[in-house]
Motif scaffolding. Structure first.
Motif, PDB file in Angstrom:
ATOM      1  N   ASN A  26      84.522  71.809  13.104  1.00  0.00           N
ATOM      2  CA  ASN A  26      83.172  71.118  13.253  1.00  0.00           C
ATOM      3  C   ASN A  26      82.456  70.778  11.982  1.00  0.00           C
ATOM      4  O   ASN A  26      81.402  70.335  12.007  1.00  0.00           O
ATOM      5  N   GLN A  27      82.997  71.262  10.798  1.00  0.00           N
ATOM      6  CA  GLN A  27      82.450  70.822   9.624  1.00  0.00           C
ATOM      7  C   GLN A  27      82.377  69.493   9.298  1.00  0.00           C
ATOM      8  O   GLN A  27      83.345  68.738   9.775  1.00  0.00           O
ATOM      9  N   THR A  28      81.215  68.790   8.797  1.00  0.00           N
ATOM     10  CA  THR A  28      81.056  67.391   8.474  1.00  0.00           C
ATOM     11  C   THR A  28      81.758  67.048   7.174  1.00  0.00           C
ATOM     12  O   THR A  28      81.459  67.643   6.139  1.00  0.00           O
ATOM     13  N   ILE A  29      82.389  65.978   7.142  1.00  0.00           N
ATOM     14  CA  ILE A  29      83.178  65.420   5.899  1.00  0.00           C
ATOM     15  C   ILE A  29      82.103  64.241   5.381  1.00  0.00           C
ATOM     16  O   ILE A  29      81.848  64.340   3.944  1.00  0.00           O
ATOM     17  N   ALA A  30      81.714  63.416   6.481  1.00  0.00           N
ATOM     18  CA  ALA A  30      80.877  62.387   5.813  1.00  0.00           C
ATOM     19  C   ALA A  30      79.967  62.048   7.179  1.00  0.00           C
ATOM     20  O   ALA A  30      80.415  62.132   8.389  1.00  0.00           O
ATOM     21  N   SER A  31      79.003  61.281   6.803  1.00  0.00           N
ATOM     22  CA  SER A  31      78.238  60.435   8.059  1.00  0.00           C
ATOM     23  C   SER A  31      77.860  59.162   7.384  1.00  0.00           C
ATOM     24  O   SER A  31      77.395  59.181   6.331  1.00  0.00           O
ATOM     25  N   SER A  32      77.542  58.359   8.473  1.00  0.00           N
ATOM     26  CA  SER A  32      76.995  57.002   8.091  1.00  0.00           C
ATOM     27  C   SER A  32      76.695  56.438   9.335  1.00  0.00           C
ATOM     28  O   SER A  32      77.516  56.303  10.335  1.00  0.00           O
ATOM     29  N   TYR A  33      75.229  55.759   9.326  1.00  0.00           N
ATOM     30  CA  TYR A  33      74.958  55.053  10.269  1.00  0.00           C
ATOM     31  C   TYR A  33      74.839  55.773  11.633  1.00  0.00           C
ATOM     32  O   TYR A  33      75.362  54.973  12.817  1.00  0.00           O
ATOM     33  N   GLY A  34      74.840  56.973  11.794  1.00  0.00           N
ATOM     34  CA  GLY A  34      74.896  57.697  13.182  1.00  0.00           C
ATOM     35  C   GLY A  34      76.124  58.210  13.415  1.00  0.00           C
ATOM     36  O   GLY A  34      76.475  58.815  14.273  1.00  0.00           O
ATOM     37  N   TYR A  35      77.114  57.774  12.664  1.00  0.00           N
ATOM     38  CA  TYR A  35      78.451  58.187  12.906  1.00  0.00           C
ATOM     39  C   TYR A  35      78.886  59.347  12.134  1.00  0.00           C
ATOM     40  O   TYR A  35      78.405  59.547  10.845  1.00  0.00           O
ATOM     41  N   VAL A  36      79.626  60.467  12.464  1.00  0.00           N
ATOM     42  CA  VAL A  36      80.032  61.529  11.696  1.00  0.00           C
ATOM     43  C   VAL A  36      81.752  61.500  11.807  1.00  0.00           C
ATOM     44  O   VAL A  36      82.128  61.755  12.903  1.00  0.00           O
ATOM     45  N   LEU A  37      82.069  62.124  10.515  1.00  0.00           N
ATOM     46  CA  LEU A  37      83.591  62.263  10.442  1.00  0.00           C
ATOM     47  C   LEU A  37      83.815  63.756   9.939  1.00  0.00           C
ATOM     48  O   LEU A  37      83.078  64.252   9.357  1.00  0.00           O
ATOM     49  N   THR A  38      84.478  64.432  10.930  1.00  0.00           N
ATOM     50  CA  THR A  38      84.474  65.856  11.100  1.00  0.00           C
ATOM     51  C   THR A  38      85.858  66.391  10.809  1.00  0.00           C
ATOM     52  O   THR A  38      86.910  65.456  10.668  1.00  0.00           O
ATOM     53  N   GLU A  39      86.096  67.763  10.457  1.00  0.00           N
ATOM     54  CA  GLU A  39      87.342  68.191   9.863  1.00  0.00           C
ATOM     55  C   GLU A  39      88.175  68.087  11.057  1.00  0.00           C
ATOM     56  O   GLU A  39      89.591  68.239  10.909  1.00  0.00           O
ATOM     57  N   ARG A  40      87.753  68.352  12.213  1.00  0.00           N
ATOM     58  CA  ARG A  40      88.635  68.163  13.481  1.00  0.00           C
ATOM     59  C   ARG A  40      89.420  66.721  13.478  1.00  0.00           C
ATOM     60  O   ARG A  40      90.420  66.553  14.119  1.00  0.00           O
ATOM     61  N   GLN A  41      88.631  65.560  13.216  1.00  0.00           N
ATOM     62  CA  GLN A  41      88.931  64.402  13.372  1.00  0.00           C
ATOM     63  C   GLN A  41      90.039  64.262  12.080  1.00  0.00           C
ATOM     64  O   GLN A  41      91.037  63.398  12.351  1.00  0.00           O
ATOM     65  N   PHE A  42      89.617  64.651  10.839  1.00  0.00           N
ATOM     66  CA  PHE A  42      90.890  64.586   9.929  1.00  0.00           C
ATOM     67  C   PHE A  42      92.116  65.436  10.330  1.00  0.00           C
ATOM     68  O   PHE A  42      93.042  64.898   9.923  1.00  0.00           O
ATOM     69  N   ARG A 135      68.540  55.785  10.158  1.00  0.00           N
ATOM     70  CA  ARG A 135      69.011  57.152  10.261  1.00  0.00           C
ATOM     71  C   ARG A 135      69.883  57.698   9.328  1.00  0.00           C
ATOM     72  O   ARG A 135      70.126  58.863   8.946  1.00  0.00           O
ATOM     73  N   ASN A 136      70.560  56.471   8.658  1.00  0.00           N
ATOM     74  CA  ASN A 136      71.521  56.898   7.307  1.00  0.00           C
ATOM     75  C   ASN A 136      70.646  57.502   6.237  1.00  0.00           C
ATOM     76  O   ASN A 136      70.984  58.460   5.686  1.00  0.00           O
ATOM     77  N   TYR A 137      69.455  56.654   6.105  1.00  0.00           N
ATOM     78  CA  TYR A 137      68.298  57.115   5.138  1.00  0.00           C
ATOM     79  C   TYR A 137      68.016  58.458   5.257  1.00  0.00           C
ATOM     80  O   TYR A 137      67.804  59.279   4.104  1.00  0.00           O
ATOM     81  N   MET A 138      67.705  58.912   6.435  1.00  0.00           N
ATOM     82  CA  MET A 138      67.223  60.322   6.697  1.00  0.00           C
ATOM     83  C   MET A 138      68.141  61.460   6.738  1.00  0.00           C
ATOM     84  O   MET A 138      67.800  62.677   6.553  1.00  0.00           O
ATOM     85  N   THR A 139      69.591  60.894   6.778  1.00  0.00           N
ATOM     86  CA  THR A 139      70.675  61.921   6.887  1.00  0.00           C
ATOM     87  C   THR A 139      70.854  62.743   5.584  1.00  0.00           C
ATOM     88  O   THR A 139      70.587  61.981   4.680  1.00  0.00           O
ATOM     89  N   TYR A 202      66.754  69.957  16.790  1.00  0.00           N
ATOM     90  CA  TYR A 202      67.575  68.835  16.819  1.00  0.00           C
ATOM     91  C   TYR A 202      66.774  67.662  16.626  1.00  0.00           C
ATOM     92  O   TYR A 202      65.627  67.621  16.677  1.00  0.00           O
ATOM     93  N   TRP A 203      67.290  66.423  15.880  1.00  0.00           N
ATOM     94  CA  TRP A 203      66.464  65.410  15.540  1.00  0.00           C
ATOM     95  C   TRP A 203      67.338  63.881  15.728  1.00  0.00           C
ATOM     96  O   TRP A 203      68.532  64.055  16.097  1.00  0.00           O
ATOM     97  N   GLU A 204      66.721  62.901  16.015  1.00  0.00           N
ATOM     98  CA  GLU A 204      67.238  61.543  16.159  1.00  0.00           C
ATOM     99  C   GLU A 204      66.326  60.648  15.443  1.00  0.00           C
ATOM    100  O   GLU A 204      65.052  60.828  15.547  1.00  0.00           O
ATOM    101  N   ALA A 205      66.653  59.342  15.282  1.00  0.00           N
ATOM    102  CA  ALA A 205      65.815  58.318  14.738  1.00  0.00           C
ATOM    103  C   ALA A 205      65.846  57.012  15.502  1.00  0.00           C
ATOM    104  O   ALA A 205      67.174  56.552  16.070  1.00  0.00           O
ATOM    105  N   ALA A 206      64.911  56.262  15.492  1.00  0.00           N
ATOM    106  CA  ALA A 206      64.356  54.865  16.050  1.00  0.00           C
ATOM    107  C   ALA A 206      63.724  54.218  15.372  1.00  0.00           C
ATOM    108  O   ALA A 206      63.067  54.441  14.710  1.00  0.00           O
ATOM    109  N   ALA A 207      63.982  52.905  15.638  1.00  0.00           N
ATOM    110  CA  ALA A 207      62.987  51.818  15.145  1.00  0.00           C
ATOM    111  C   ALA A 207      61.946  51.323  16.301  1.00  0.00           C
ATOM    112  O   ALA A 207      62.245  51.680  17.458  1.00  0.00           O
TER     113      ALA A 207
END
Length: 262
Positions: A26-42, A135-139, A202-207
């Motif tokens: 579940n560890q995050t490798i990278a995130s961008s524009y609300g998308y998350v790349l995890t160790e599981r996906q790797f 959202r990417n700015y706040m991450t 938990y958090w989320e962002a919107a315009a």
């Protein structure tokens, strides 16, 4: 699958026999524009490459593969997320509906907030370019506010200070820490008190249509429920820059980016 197959062809020749190093899936490798790349996906991607070559990877190869997958993800997060979801289905992982973006590409905390809101979103826009950029700015950002007060009179003085910090994590969670200090100095008596408390959520962002943005924070912590019985706090952002976030009231928060969560 074009990019992933390209990486397979490019890097498959360096895959050699050695065991795979296990990490928290579940560890995050990278995130961008609300998308998350995890160790599981790797791990899924690595399993795919090893199946294609018929060999297991070395630690050095895993590091190189992870770096290239991360680079591809950051340049095109939506496409890579979709391709990894396809790989998971191919390799027998739990099935993912490719047409449902929230199931495979959204950070867990963001999904929790959206599920909680349901259709009650008013004019909030979650999936526009502006919302994704904010959202990417706040991450992986920490917002800090502080104040202090000093009073003095004949034979006595008192000093108080307070600080609030909110860390916004890539997996859609946040932690708010409030701390304070009070000292009193009077003739014949000195007293000092300090303390802090942490609130997770938990958090989320919107315009918003007026050009502002909103951070929706949700927590079942007693401190949140005291002010917001439904556990939801809307945090409206009127202006923001590299090192600040400003509320419509004019209150300023200092922004510190690249503060990665454990």
């Amino acid at each position: 699958m074009k990019q992933l197959y390209f990486l397979c062809i490019l890097l498959g020749t360096v895959v050699q026999s050695c065991g795979q190093v296990k990490t928290d899936e579940n560890q995050t490798i990278a995130s961008s524009y609300g998308y998350v790349l995890t160790e599981r996906q790797f791990d899924t991607y690595l399993k795919f490459l090893e199946q294609q070559t018929g060999e297991e990877s070395t630690l050095d190869t895993q590091i190189a593969l992870k770096a290239q997958l991360k680079e591809a993800f950051l340049s095109n997060p939506e496409t890579i997320a979709q391709e990894l979801a396809t790989l998971e289905n191919m390799l027998g992982a739990p099935k993912i509906d490719k047409d449902d973006k929230t199931l495979f590409s959204m950070a867990e905390g963001h999904k929790i907030v959206r599920d909680l809101l349901g259709s009650d979103i008013g004019e909030m826009q979650f999936d526009t370019d502006a919302a994704n950029s904010f959202r990417n700015y706040m991450t992986n950002t920490v917002l800090t506010t502080s104040s202090n007060n000093y009073n003095t009179s004949y034979n006595s003085s008192d000093y108080s200070s307070s600080q609030g910090q909110i860390q916004f994590c890539a997996n859609g969670t946040f932690v708010e820490v409030l701390s304070g200090h009070l000292s009193i100095d009077t003739e014949g008596m000195d007293a000092t008190s300090s303390g802090s408390s942490a609130m997770p959520g938990y958090w989320e962002a919107a315009a918003l249509p007026n050009g502002m943005f909103i951070i929706i924070m949700y927590s079942t912590h007693a401190r949140m429920l005291e002010d917001s019985p439904n556990g939801i706090l809307p945090f409206v952002v009127a202006k923001h820059g590299i090192d600040f976030v400003q509320l419509p009231s004019g209150d300023l928060y200092r922004r510190t980016p690249n503060q990665y969560c454990n």
